[in-house]
Design a protein around this motif. Sequence first.
Motif: not given
Length: 103
Positions: A87-102
């Motif tokens: 869950g922590i790995a998924f959340a971290a990956g999601f946050l990183i992808s959101q930061l780089y997609s903007r």
Amino acid sequence: MAEAKKSTPVTGNSTVNSEKDAGKEAVMAAYSNLVEAKEHFKHAAEAAGLDLKHEASDQFLKGKAKAGELTSQANSYVHEKPLTSLGIAFAAGFLISQLYSRK
């Protein structure tokens, strides 16, 4: 016609030679002192460099030991709680992808 006279004073010639010799001796003494100072600076720089090298090596070894300790802790946490780790790995990956997609 007027002839040019070459006059070299006898006493002046010996004075000039003694001044030349004194100047040469002073230059050689200054050069000797310069070479000696260069060697002292060289040895001081080498000693300081060795001290910095040992200090950097010690810090590297401490950092390496700390990284190994943290890796061991992370591995034990993943083995103890695999779902939480996922869950922590998924959340971290999601946050990183959101930061780089903007952009």
